[in-house]
Design an enzyme around this catalytic site. Structure first.
Site, PDB file in Angstrom:
ATOM      1  N   ASP A  68       0.878  -1.165   0.000  1.00  0.00           N
ATOM      2  CA  ASP A  68       0.000   0.000   0.000  1.00  0.00           C
ATOM      3  C   ASP A  68       0.915   1.213   0.000  1.00  0.00           C
ATOM      4  O   ASP A  68       1.928   1.242   0.702  1.00  0.00           O
ATOM      5  CB  ASP A  68      -0.928   0.018   1.209  1.00  0.00           C
ATOM      6  CG  ASP A  68      -2.131   0.938   0.980  1.00  0.00           C
ATOM      7  OD1 ASP A  68      -2.704   0.893  -0.126  1.00  0.00           O
ATOM      8  OD2 ASP A  68      -2.496   1.699   1.882  1.00  0.00           O
ATOM      9  N   SER A  69       0.584   2.171  -0.830  1.00  0.00           N
ATOM     10  CA  SER A  69       1.465   3.319  -0.961  1.00  0.00           C
ATOM     11  C   SER A  69       0.665   4.548  -1.337  1.00  0.00           C
ATOM     12  O   SER A  69      -0.487   4.454  -1.760  1.00  0.00           O
ATOM     13  CB  SER A  69       2.543   3.047  -2.022  1.00  0.00           C
ATOM     14  OG  SER A  69       1.957   2.701  -3.265  1.00  0.00           O
TER      15      SER A  69
END
Length: 200
Positions: A68-69
């Site tokens: 997740d970014s």
């Protein structure tokens, strides 16, 4: 060993599969295995990555990798943050997200600080109490006008003062080496290599 990637993104699959192959690891996307994406309800990038990996591992019976970014702008209290891909709405595209970011920064002064953040996790099984986690930040500033045609997301606004360019103006190989995701991947690969070497 086979691992499921908790993403349907073909680009991520190709990139990670090439890096994992020398370790004797095969990677399949959850989409190939008929797994729908997990809902993203965590409050942090790490929580969301763990939720995605746990969901994919539980439904496939395989170890899982997930990431997740997003973009963090302190002047906006950390926004867009975990909602980076949906900042301007659930169906928003990159252009709409960038426009909303520029609008939100109208009173913030010139070139506010920002960083991209990536959390990449590896779960051996759904109840794994000690997942491997690689994280990285990529520091820059935000421009008010987009520059460059490469990359995606907020790359045309994400300026790197030391390099004198935006992420969208970088060669793909340089971006992959220097970026938050590239360095988080490198950290996770190193941890995986150590774990595999320790196995009898």
């Amino acid at each position: 060993m086979n691992i499921v990637l908790a993403s349907g993104n073909r680009g991520k699959l190709t990139e990670l599969a090439a890096l994992l192959a020398p370790l004797g690891i095969g990677l399949q996307s959850q989409a190939e295995l008929g797994v729908e994406p997990a809902p993203e309800v965590g409050l942090t990038f790490v929580e969301n990555a763990l939720d995605k990996a746990r969901h994919a591992s539980r439904l496939t019976g395989l170890p899982a990798i997930a990431d997740d970014s997003g973009l963090v702008v302190p002047a906006l209290g950390g926004a867009p943050g975990i909602r980076s891909a949906r900042y301007a709405g659930d169906d928003a595209d990159d252009q709409a997200n960038n426009a909303k970011l520029i609008g939100a920064l109208a009173g913030a002064g010139p070139n506010p600080d920002a960083h991209y953040y990536c959390a990449l996790v590896y779960l051996r099984h759904p109840e794994d109490p000690a997942p491997l986690i690689g994280t990285a930040r990529w520091h820059g500033t935000i421009l008010r006008e987009p520059r460059g045609s490469g990359g995606f997301g907020y790359d045309p606004l994400f300026y790197l003062p030391a390099l004198g360019c935006t992420a969208a103006e970088m060669a793909a190989a340089d971006k992959n080496r220097l970026s938050h995701r590239g360095r988080a991947v490198a950290a996770l690969i190193e941890a995986l290599r150590g774990e595999l070497a320790a196995q009898p």
